[in-house]
Motif scaffolding. Sequence first.
Motif, mmCIF file in Angstrom:
data_model
loop_
_atom_site.group_PDB
_atom_site.id
_atom_site.type_symbol
_atom_site.label_atom_id
_atom_site.label_comp_id
_atom_site.label_asym_id
_atom_site.label_seq_id
_atom_site.Cartn_x
_atom_site.Cartn_y
_atom_site.Cartn_z
ATOM 1 N N TRP A 75 -41.694 -20.501 16.846
ATOM 2 C CA TRP A 75 -41.701 -21.753 17.613
ATOM 3 C C TRP A 75 -41.130 -22.854 16.728
ATOM 4 O O TRP A 75 -41.504 -22.970 15.553
ATOM 5 N N PHE A 76 -40.275 -23.665 17.324
ATOM 6 C CA PHE A 76 -39.624 -24.754 16.612
ATOM 7 C C PHE A 76 -39.698 -26.016 17.467
ATOM 8 O O PHE A 76 -39.972 -25.949 18.668
ATOM 9 N N ARG A 77 -39.433 -27.133 16.842
ATOM 10 C CA ARG A 77 -39.384 -28.374 17.612
ATOM 11 C C ARG A 77 -38.329 -29.299 17.024
ATOM 12 O O ARG A 77 -37.995 -29.208 15.847
ATOM 13 N N GLN A 78 -37.823 -30.161 17.888
ATOM 14 C CA GLN A 78 -36.835 -31.135 17.443
ATOM 15 C C GLN A 78 -37.118 -32.457 18.118
ATOM 16 O O GLN A 78 -37.086 -32.561 19.355
ATOM 17 N N ALA A 79 -37.416 -33.447 17.303
ATOM 18 C CA ALA A 79 -37.648 -34.800 17.793
ATOM 19 C C ALA A 79 -36.330 -35.567 17.774
ATOM 20 O O ALA A 79 -35.417 -35.225 17.017
ATOM 21 N N PRO A 80 -36.211 -36.605 18.588
ATOM 22 C CA PRO A 80 -34.970 -37.386 18.624
ATOM 23 C C PRO A 80 -34.591 -37.909 17.242
ATOM 24 O O PRO A 80 -35.427 -38.483 16.532
ATOM 25 N N GLY A 81 -33.351 -37.679 16.859
ATOM 26 C CA GLY A 81 -32.866 -38.174 15.585
ATOM 27 C C GLY A 81 -33.321 -37.390 14.373
ATOM 28 O O GLY A 81 -33.039 -37.781 13.235
ATOM 29 N N GLU B 86 -34.034 -33.392 12.427
ATOM 30 C CA GLU B 86 -33.610 -32.002 12.391
ATOM 31 C C GLU B 86 -34.677 -31.111 13.028
ATOM 32 O O GLU B 86 -35.854 -31.459 13.084
ATOM 33 N N ARG B 87 -34.218 -29.970 13.481
ATOM 34 C CA ARG B 87 -35.148 -28.993 14.046
ATOM 35 C C ARG B 87 -36.055 -28.473 12.928
ATOM 36 O O ARG B 87 -35.583 -28.192 11.822
ATOM 37 N N GLU B 88 -37.337 -28.324 13.222
ATOM 38 C CA GLU B 88 -38.278 -27.839 12.225
ATOM 39 C C GLU B 88 -39.106 -26.686 12.790
ATOM 40 O O GLU B 88 -39.421 -26.644 13.982
ATOM 41 N N GLY B 89 -39.459 -25.765 11.915
ATOM 42 C CA GLY B 89 -40.295 -24.646 12.306
ATOM 43 C C GLY B 89 -41.736 -25.076 12.457
ATOM 44 O O GLY B 89 -42.244 -25.880 11.678
ATOM 45 N N VAL B 90 -42.390 -24.545 13.466
ATOM 46 C CA VAL B 90 -43.773 -24.897 13.759
ATOM 47 C C VAL B 90 -44.702 -23.720 13.490
ATOM 48 O O VAL B 90 -45.720 -23.861 12.813
ATOM 49 N N SER B 91 -44.324 -22.555 14.020
ATOM 50 C CA SER B 91 -45.183 -21.389 13.884
ATOM 51 C C SER B 91 -44.376 -20.134 14.154
ATOM 52 O O SER B 91 -43.302 -20.191 14.757
ATOM 53 N N CYS B 92 -44.900 -18.999 13.692
ATOM 54 C CA CYS B 92 -44.255 -17.733 14.008
ATOM 55 C C CYS B 92 -45.322 -16.646 14.127
ATOM 56 O O CYS B 92 -46.429 -16.779 13.576
ATOM 57 N N ILE B 93 -44.964 -15.590 14.834
ATOM 58 C CA ILE B 93 -45.903 -14.499 15.047
ATOM 59 C C ILE B 93 -45.133 -13.193 15.054
ATOM 60 O O ILE B 93 -44.058 -13.085 15.644
ATOM 61 N N SER B 94 -45.688 -12.185 14.379
ATOM 62 C CA SER B 94 -45.019 -10.899 14.262
ATOM 63 C C SER B 94 -45.114 -10.111 15.572
ATOM 64 O O SER B 94 -45.833 -10.486 16.495
ATOM 65 N N MET B 95 -44.394 -8.994 15.607
ATOM 66 C CA MET B 95 -44.351 -8.155 16.807
ATOM 67 C C MET B 95 -45.750 -7.746 17.252
ATOM 68 O O MET B 95 -46.074 -7.755 18.441
ATOM 69 N N SER B 96 -46.577 -7.379 16.278
ATOM 70 C CA SER B 96 -47.920 -6.906 16.605
ATOM 71 C C SER B 96 -48.896 -8.049 16.843
ATOM 72 O O SER B 96 -49.959 -7.863 17.426
ATOM 73 N N GLY B 97 -48.538 -9.218 16.335
ATOM 74 C CA GLY B 97 -49.443 -10.361 16.413
ATOM 75 C C GLY B 97 -50.371 -10.485 15.230
ATOM 76 O O GLY B 97 -51.127 -11.457 15.131
ATOM 77 N N ARG B 98 -50.302 -9.514 14.312
ATOM 78 C CA ARG B 98 -51.239 -9.536 13.179
ATOM 79 C C ARG B 98 -50.823 -10.519 12.090
ATOM 80 O O ARG B 98 -51.636 -10.914 11.267
#
Length: 127
Positions: free
Chosen positions: A36-42, A44-56
């Motif tokens: 998951w990423f986010r980009q606010a006006p003005g 750069e895009r920043e990473g928020v969270s990530c999750i593996s295939m299994s979720g572990r």
Amino acid sequence: QLQLVESGGGLVHSGGSLQLSCVASGYPLDYVSIGWFRQAPGKEREGVSCISMSGRSTDYADSVKGRFSVSRDNAKNTVTLLMNNLTPEDTAVYYCARFVGSASSWPTLSDREYDAWGQGTQVTVSS
């Protein structure tokens, strides 16, 4: 071909909560780690969270640790980002994407390691 569609954004007051969904089609989500990423006006895009295939395996940006929680339901081809205690600084367009980096680079919130970006969903937090 994998397609990702985000939903669940909206307008919320500071301190409120939102739950975003990332729904996959065209490819089994079981074989895909998601970021998951986010980009606010003005900004750069920043990473928020990530999750593996299994979720572990999950990871979070320092700015959201303790407030955001990522989960997945592979049977429903859905990855969910629960966002609590939102602040105006969380206002941005939120995107999900597929991790395509090497196993040695996992977990990572670098957007260079992701593709198949969704169209995004707007989150606006008022003070």
